[in-house]
Motif scaffolding. Structure first.
Motif, PDB file in Angstrom:
ATOM      1  N   PHE A   1       0.813  -1.222   0.000  1.00 25.23           N
ATOM      2  CA  PHE A   1       0.000   0.000   0.000  1.00 25.23           C
ATOM      3  C   PHE A   1       0.843   1.266   0.000  1.00 25.23           C
ATOM      4  O   PHE A   1       0.303   2.359  -0.200  1.00 25.23           O
ATOM      5  N   ILE A   2       2.132   1.143   0.218  1.00 19.53           N
ATOM      6  CA  ILE A   2       2.959   2.365   0.287  1.00 19.53           C
ATOM      7  C   ILE A   2       4.068   2.382  -0.757  1.00 19.53           C
ATOM      8  O   ILE A   2       4.769   3.380  -0.901  1.00 19.53           O
ATOM      9  N   VAL A   3       4.245   1.280  -1.490  1.00 20.16           N
ATOM     10  CA  VAL A   3       5.292   1.206  -2.512  1.00 20.16           C
ATOM     11  C   VAL A   3       4.654   0.746  -3.817  1.00 20.16           C
ATOM     12  O   VAL A   3       3.768  -0.120  -3.812  1.00 20.16           O
ATOM     13  N   HIS A   4       5.110   1.334  -4.927  1.00 19.34           N
ATOM     14  CA  HIS A   4       4.615   0.908  -6.234  1.00 19.34           C
ATOM     15  C   HIS A   4       5.516  -0.201  -6.775  1.00 19.34           C
ATOM     16  O   HIS A   4       6.742  -0.063  -6.839  1.00 19.34           O
ATOM     17  N   PHE A   5       4.915  -1.335  -7.140  1.00 19.22           N
ATOM     18  CA  PHE A   5       5.649  -2.486  -7.657  1.00 19.22           C
ATOM     19  C   PHE A   5       5.255  -2.743  -9.112  1.00 19.22           C
ATOM     20  O   PHE A   5       4.160  -2.343  -9.556  1.00 19.22           O
ATOM     21  N   ALA A   6       6.132  -3.421  -9.828  1.00 15.00           N
ATOM     22  CA  ALA A   6       5.810  -3.869 -11.185  1.00 15.00           C
ATOM     23  C   ALA A   6       4.863  -5.059 -11.092  1.00 15.00           C
ATOM     24  O   ALA A   6       4.730  -5.704 -10.043  1.00 15.00           O
ATOM     25  N   LEU A   7       4.203  -5.359 -12.208  1.00 13.62           N
ATOM     26  CA  LEU A   7       3.225  -6.441 -12.224  1.00 13.62           C
ATOM     27  C   LEU A   7       3.844  -7.764 -11.814  1.00 13.62           C
ATOM     28  O   LEU A   7       3.269  -8.525 -11.021  1.00 13.62           O
ATOM     29  N   TRP A   8       5.046  -8.069 -12.353  1.00 16.81           N
ATOM     30  CA  TRP A   8       5.676  -9.350 -12.028  1.00 16.81           C
ATOM     31  C   TRP A   8       5.999  -9.442 -10.537  1.00 16.81           C
ATOM     32  O   TRP A   8       5.976 -10.539  -9.937  1.00 16.81           O
ATOM     33  N   GLN A   9       6.270  -8.295  -9.899  1.00  8.19           N
ATOM     34  CA  GLN A   9       6.548  -8.290  -8.465  1.00  8.19           C
ATOM     35  C   GLN A   9       5.279  -8.583  -7.666  1.00  8.19           C
ATOM     36  O   GLN A   9       5.324  -9.334  -6.680  1.00  8.19           O
ATOM     37  N   TYR A  10       4.160  -7.980  -8.082  1.00  5.50           N
ATOM     38  CA  TYR A  10       2.885  -8.296  -7.418  1.00  5.50           C
ATOM     39  C   TYR A  10       2.574  -9.790  -7.539  1.00  5.50           C
ATOM     40  O   TYR A  10       2.146 -10.432  -6.577  1.00  5.50           O
ATOM     41  N   LEU A  11       2.789 -10.327  -8.735  1.00  2.00           N
ATOM     42  CA  LEU A  11       2.500 -11.742  -8.948  1.00  2.00           C
ATOM     43  C   LEU A  11       3.424 -12.630  -8.108  1.00  2.00           C
ATOM     44  O   LEU A  11       2.981 -13.633  -7.527  1.00  2.00           O
TER      45      LEU A  11
END
Length: 357
Positions: free
Chosen positions: A27-37
């Motif tokens: 909720f406080i850091v923006h991640f790339a899609l592959w990182q979320y996955l």
């Protein structure tokens, strides 16, 4: 599932609140899609290992603990909130192991955190400074849970010993009652029988008949008293005898363990099982070179299975030393006895719980 070698898992979902360190960066850091996955996959794998550990015995927790540590290590470069996963690993280590191994494994776990801090680019300056104390503190909670487990086991053992003692006392009481009842009754029967014999010799038939009538009534009264004395007793014998046999094994240096629930049997089957186990335990004590023995009871499809095993490397059980007699006694009530001497001695009794038609 028994509560005496596993964690109580009724609150296992609640304890997952500690994953807040893992979820917060989302909720406080923006991640790339592959990182979320990858973080989602790591979370799923962690949950699998987490509930696996909850459902495992202490002696089997090494695999789920290793899984948690592996998942946490792999996801750390992406999400340093993995420190919460390491904390769960610390908890299970604290719960599962004795003090020497606990200290060794916790030292290795902290060393792993230090290694990750030194070798990876971790986007959280407090990963090690906060992570190490958290992991250590949570592992101490695991130690406390292990202490609670040991306390519960000790209480259960005390309750079992009290039950066994109560059964022994009840058997002694019944034995005394039977002695008192039958001692007096048999004396009266002898006197009445002798008197009736003398009266018949003197052709006093009517008086002899009166004595025989009283003798018959004495016998009926005695039978009634005996039935009252042994009421509720016939199904306590097996439990008490098993307690004595396990005690004999422990006194002989064996680690004796009872598995399953001791069944309620009729007198004939109960006697057969007691005699068989007494003979088998005696053979184990005489011949086994092991130090551990297990007695288990299982009932399936109206068949009672009783298995006695030990870890001895050498045991001699000959048919002429009572085993043949046991087989014949069990066969008379539809049962069977099989023995095996591979990786220790094993004897299995199969017994139908009802008479065959």
């Amino acid at each position: 599932m028994t509560p005496y070698d596993k964690l109580e898992n009724k609150l296992s979902w609640v304890y997952l609140i500690n994953l807040i360190f893992y979820v917060m960066p989302l909720f406080i850091v923006h991640f790339a899609l592959w990182q979320y996955l990858s973080m989602a996959a790591a979370l799923v794998l962690f949950l699998v290992c987490y509930f696996w550990a909850y459902r495992s015995r202490r002696s089997e927790m090494h695999w789920p603990i290793a899984g948690i540590v592996l998942v946490a290590t792999l996801i750390t470069p992406v999400n340093p909130g993995s420190v919460s996963m390491f904390a769960y690993a610390g908890f299970f280590i604290g719960f599962a192991y004795a003090l020497p191994r606990y200290l060794l494994l916790m030292a290795l776990l902290i060393a792993l955190l230090v290694l990750l801090e030194l070798t990876l680019t971790i986007h959280w300056n407090l990963f090690l400074i906060m992570g190490a104390p958290i992991v250590l503190a949570v592992s101490l909670l695991g130690r406390a849970e292990q202490a609670k487990l040991r306390h519960r086991m000790a209480e259960q053992q005390s309750e079992d010993e009290i039950k066994q003692l109560a059964t022994m006392v009840e058997r002694e009481r019944i034995a005394r009652d039977l002695h008192d009842i039958l001692g007096h009754t048999l004396s009266s029967v002898i006197l009445k029988a002798d008197l009736a014999t003398k009266l018949l010799v003197h052709q006093q038939t009517e008086a002899a008949q009166h004595q025989l009538s009283e003798l018959s009534q004495i016998a009926r009264d005695a039978l009634s008293q005996v039935r009252q004395s042994v009421s509720g007793y016939k199904h306590q014998g097996l439990t008490a005898e098993i307690a004595k046999l396990l005690s004999r094994l422990r006194e002989a240096g064996f680690k004796a363990e009872l598995k399953g629930e001791v069944p309620t049997l009729d007198n004939r089957r109960e006697t057969a099982v007691i005699l068989a186990l007494t003979e088998l335990v005696t053979n184990v004590m005489r011949h086994s070179k092991g130090d551990s023995c297990q007695l288990s009871f299982t009932c399936k499809n109206n068949i009672l299975s009783v298995c006695l095993t030990d870890n001895g490397s050498s045991i001699v059980v000959k048919e002429g030393n009572g085993i043949t007699g046991l087989r014949e006694r069990l066969a008379a009530i539809g049962g069977s006895l099989t023995t095996q001497q591979t990786d220790g001695f094993s004897a299995a009794i199969q017994l139908p719980l009802q008479e065959s038609v």
